[in-house]
Design a protein around this motif. Structure first.
Motif, PDB file in Angstrom:
ATOM      1  N   ASP A   1      -0.984  13.826  -5.282  1.00 18.38           N
ATOM      2  CA  ASP A   1      -1.771  14.761  -6.276  1.00 18.38           C
ATOM      3  C   ASP A   1      -0.487  15.734  -6.603  1.00 18.38           C
TER       4      ASP A   1
ATOM      5  N   PRO B   1       0.854  -1.205   0.034  1.00 13.55           N
ATOM      6  CA  PRO B   1      -0.023  -0.012  -0.120  1.00 13.55           C
ATOM      7  C   PRO B   1       0.833   1.384  -0.024  1.00 13.55           C
ATOM      8  N   CYS B   2       0.356   2.125  -0.524  1.00 15.29           N
ATOM      9  CA  CYS B   2       0.959   3.645  -0.452  1.00 15.29           C
ATOM     10  C   CYS B   2       0.800   4.232   0.593  1.00 15.29           C
ATOM     11  N   THR B   3       1.844   4.899   1.320  1.00 15.06           N
ATOM     12  CA  THR B   3       1.603   5.355   2.678  1.00 15.06           C
ATOM     13  C   THR B   3       1.492   6.950   2.655  1.00 15.06           C
ATOM     14  N   CYS B   4       1.488   7.507   1.413  1.00 10.90           N
ATOM     15  CA  CYS B   4       1.539   8.931   1.139  1.00 10.90           C
ATOM     16  C   CYS B   4       0.060   9.472   1.413  1.00 10.90           C
ATOM     17  N   ARG B   5      -0.031  10.524   1.858  1.00 12.29           N
ATOM     18  CA  ARG B   5      -1.432  11.279   1.736  1.00 12.29           C
ATOM     19  C   ARG B   5      -1.796  11.673   0.346  1.00 12.29           C
ATOM     20  N   THR B   6      -3.059  11.411   0.351  1.00 14.64           N
ATOM     21  CA  THR B   6      -3.689  11.837  -1.116  1.00 14.64           C
ATOM     22  C   THR B   6      -3.222  12.942  -1.691  1.00 14.64           C
TER      23      THR B   6
END
Lengths: 478, 273
Positions: free
Chosen positions: A365, A356-361
């Motif tokens: 962007d 999973p990507c752990t970055c904030r959406t």
């Protein structure tokens, strides 16, 4: 008493002849230097005086005036030491006039001649003007690599003086052949396991000169693939190799006259000047020009500050970098092919099948937006590079670069000979995809271009539906 | 932009039957069309993996293709993928929002929002138009999703995610709960694995899900379409091995399918349509 010697200046990656005029008058001892010299050139006076005396000759104790013409080209560096010394000696009648040779070299105080960054330029001018050139012995092979150059290497000022006293009768340096095991040689595609999609994209990019972006999780091999791209390109022709080497020497980067395409990979902390050239004093070429006729590879492209990336727009459009200064405008050629690699997001796992990507959406962007806009619009191929599965890793050996390169060369030759045609069905297919919203208008143009290259690789004069289909399957809106 | 919604009272015609199972069934605002076909919620975390996205699309797809309604929350990640899958089948999709039905949150899902309305689906909320999204409204929204659905499929969920709330509420309401088993050390699967430990049905794939749902909801009213590309998508490079042809030939085939509207590609993966 007047004498002139020829020398060379590198302006915008081109070698220009500079005439070193020396006048020795009757007035009281003085030394004047004119013709846009920089500090290093001004200091030539002291080196020249010391070197002449070390060579056992006399520096005229009268009014010496040196002019570097044409006066509108700025001159920099220590390149003019040797021509000034030779000019002074011939103006004071110590040696015959020396206007028949291009001379460049820095003088040490003991009279030794050191190489300068315009050595190669001297070789180029020597070939162009059908004159001899006199350069430092150590760097003579660089100049002798230019086809048609007549090069004399000298270790000391005394040797140079001897050369002119004997009317350049000595044997010139033998022509230098490119060393086949040069350190500029690109690694080979046979090292890459799997990655069929990326390999195909690289082949198409090489054949059509398309800019290419790889994106995908870290560890997928984006960088490894990109570093092998130069090995798929046809070798430089002799004149291209000289042109490329000359640009490198203007930036003081050592690269002989080699058939290998340049591969430049500036770090993302590189400044704008480092990327496109400029700098204080005489403008020097940046990475965009050092990659001329080769590859400019931007690894971790999204990490480059947006403003720095934007400076690359103009060279991508015009294939030349224009540096405007108050006194002059310098143009460095910059016909590079852009190759870029980026993670899909700051953590690198956005879109990964397993992690999973752990970055904030918002961060994702923002990261992607950095690559949007005019620069990415000029990139025809955007290809995802996934991680190689264990099965692929143990796969049998991959196709070596030379086979791919031969196809690329074939496609380029075919592309030059044919006229561009597209089958109605293929045009309709693009039109339908555009209408259904599957692709944008820009995307359609890109697909058209890539389909043309795919057809060239297949030696087909007419772009048909299958070529468009493959281009469709390779498209990837960032 | 999006027209005015209509308020459906608890006792009103077309009020989703399942919602009456709630202790405090609210009147709901509806934009678009609700149908009486049973709903299946496909939900999960916003922080999902590509694997989760693929499954969500695939499950959203088979549920709607089978003639049931795919229900989800229009959130990023799993929810959006479930909707996309449903839309691909041209089946019935319902999005339940935690804001007004005229507010598309997150904005990036606007195309999905529009397509749901275009294809005869519905946008549902218990809040009047103009209500902005707020964190505290989402659990209430999850309660509607759980109640409106005959079954809830959790694709990926962390230990504390909203999807787990939906699943627990569903279980309390007597709905069937399905969860996709995942690696025990993967954060995005932790919630699902806990659900399984607590008695949820494991989902073993799209076909398996349809079979299991058929047991609960009766045979699917929709019909099946034959395809050569598996529902969950396949790597283009794998196709080269599978079909034993060159990558260029695979790309031609994939591109042709795409142009014909029979396949869709994202990155290096291709999916059936």
């Amino acid at each position: 008493m007047y004498a002139a010697a020829m020398s060379v200046a590198l302006v915008g990656g081109v070698a220009r002849a500079v005439e070193v005029e020396v006048h020795v008058g009757r007035q009281q001892e003085s030394f004047k230097l004119s013709g846009l010299p920089d500090t290093a050139v001004r200091e030539a006076k002291d080196r020249v005086r010391a070197a002449i005396s070390s060579a056992g000759m006399d520096f005229p104790n009268r009014a010496v005036t040196v002019n570097l013409a044409p006066a509108n080209i700025p001159k920099a560096g220590t390149d003019y030491d040797l021509p000034i010394a030779i000019g002074v000696l011939s103006a004071s009648a110590s040696i015959p006039h020396a206007s028949g040779a291009i001379i460049t070299g820095e003088l040490a105080l003991d009279g030794k001649v050191r190489s300068t960054s315009s050595t190669l330029g001297a070789g180029v001018l020597s070939a162009q003007m059908d004159l001899a050139c006199v350069v430092a012995k150590g760097a003579a092979p660089d100049a002798a690599a230019v086809p048609g150059a007549r090069v004399f290497g000298v270790n000391t000022l005394a040797e140079a003086v001897d050369l002119f006293r004997h009317g350049l009768e000595a044997t010139p340096e033998p022509p230098t052949r490119a060393n086949p095991s040069s350190p500029h040689r690109s690694p080979d595609m046979c090292d890459v396991k799997g990655q069929l999609l990326a390999r195909r994209a690289l082949e198409i990019a090489a054949a059509g000169g398309h800019h290419l972006l790889f994106h995908g999780p870290p560890g997928g091999g984006k960088t490894m693939l990109a570093r092998r791209f130069a090995s798929l390109l046809p070798p430089l022709t002799e004149s291209e190799a000289v042109e490329v080497a000359l640009i490198h020497s203007a930036a003081d980067v050592v690269r002989g006259v080699l058939p290998d395409r340049p591969f430049r990979a500036p770090h993302h902390t590189a400044s704008r000047v480092a990327l496109v050239g400029g700098g204080s004093g005489i403008p020097v070429p940046g990475e965009a020009s050092l990659a001329h006729r080769g590859v400019l590879f931007l690894d971790e492209m999204a990490e480059f500050p947006r403003g720095n990336l934007d400076t690359l727009r103009q060279p991508m459009e015009d294939r030349v970098v224009v540096i405007a200064r108050k006194a002059m405008t310098v143009r460095f050629p910059a016909a590079f092919q852009l190759l870029a690699a980026t993670n899909p997001c700051p953590c690198g796992f956005h879109g990964d099948p397993r992690k999973p990507c752990t970055c904030r959406t918002a961060a994702v962007d923002r990261y992607r937006r950095r690559l949007s806009g005019p620069l990415i619009d000029r990139v025809d191929l955007v290809v995802e590079v996934g991680r190689v599965s264990a099965g692929q890793f143990s796969a049998t050996s991959s196709e070596p670069s030379v086979d791919i390169r031969n196809r690329v060369i074939g496609a380029k030759e075919f592309g030059r000979a044919r006229t561009d045609q597209i089958a109605n069905a293929a045009r309709d297919a693009i039109g339908a995809a555009l209408e259904s919203g599957m692709i944008t208008a820009r995307g359609a143009v890109r697909i058209r271009r890539v389909a043309r290259t795919i057809a060239d690789l297949a030696s087909e004069p007419v772009v048909d539906e299958e070529h468009v289909a493959e281009a469709m399957a390779l498209r990837n809106e960032w | 932009m999006s027209g005015e919604d209509r308020l459906v009272e608890v006792s009103g015609d077309g009020y989703p039957v399942g919602l009456r199972d709630l202790e405090d069934p609210p009147p709901i605002h509806v934009l678009g069309q609700l149908t009486p076909s049973p709903g299946v919620a496909v939900v999960g975390t916003r922080r999902c993996t590509r694997y989760g996205i693929d499954l969500a699309e695939s499950f959203g797809h088979v549920v709607a293709r089978s003639g049931w309604t795919t229900v989800s929350g229009l959130a990023r990640g799993i929810d959006a993928a479930a909707h996309r899958g449903a839309l691909r089948s041209e089946g019935h999709a319902v999005a339940v929002l935690g804001c007004g039905t005229d507010v598309c949150y997150p904005r990036e899902n606007r195309p999905i929002y529009d397509r749901i309305l275009d294809t005869g689906g519905a946008i549902v909320s218990e809040y009047p138009q103009g209500t902005p999204p707020a964190r505290w409204r989402f659990p209430a929204r999850n309660r509607l999703i759980a109640a409106m659905s005959a079954a809830v499929v959790v694709i990926e969920a962390s230990r504390t995610g909203g999807a787990l709330i939906t699943a627990r509420l569903a279980a309390e309401l007597g709905r069937e709960v399905f969860a996709v088993p995942g690696d025990v050390d993967r954060e995005a699967s932790e919630g699902c694995n806990r659900l399984l430990r607590d008695g949820a049905h494991p989902v073993l794939g799209a076909e398996d899900l349809v079979e299991e749902l058929a047991l609960i909801l009766g045979p699917p009213p929709g019909t099946r379409v034959v395809r050569s590309i598996p529902d969950g998508g396949v790597d283009i490079e794998e196709l080269a091995q599978l079909w034993n042809i060159s990558i260029s030939e695979v790309l031609v085939k994939v591109g042709t399918l795409e142009l014909a509207g029979r396949a869709r590609r994202r990155g290096g993966r291709v999916y059936p349509v």
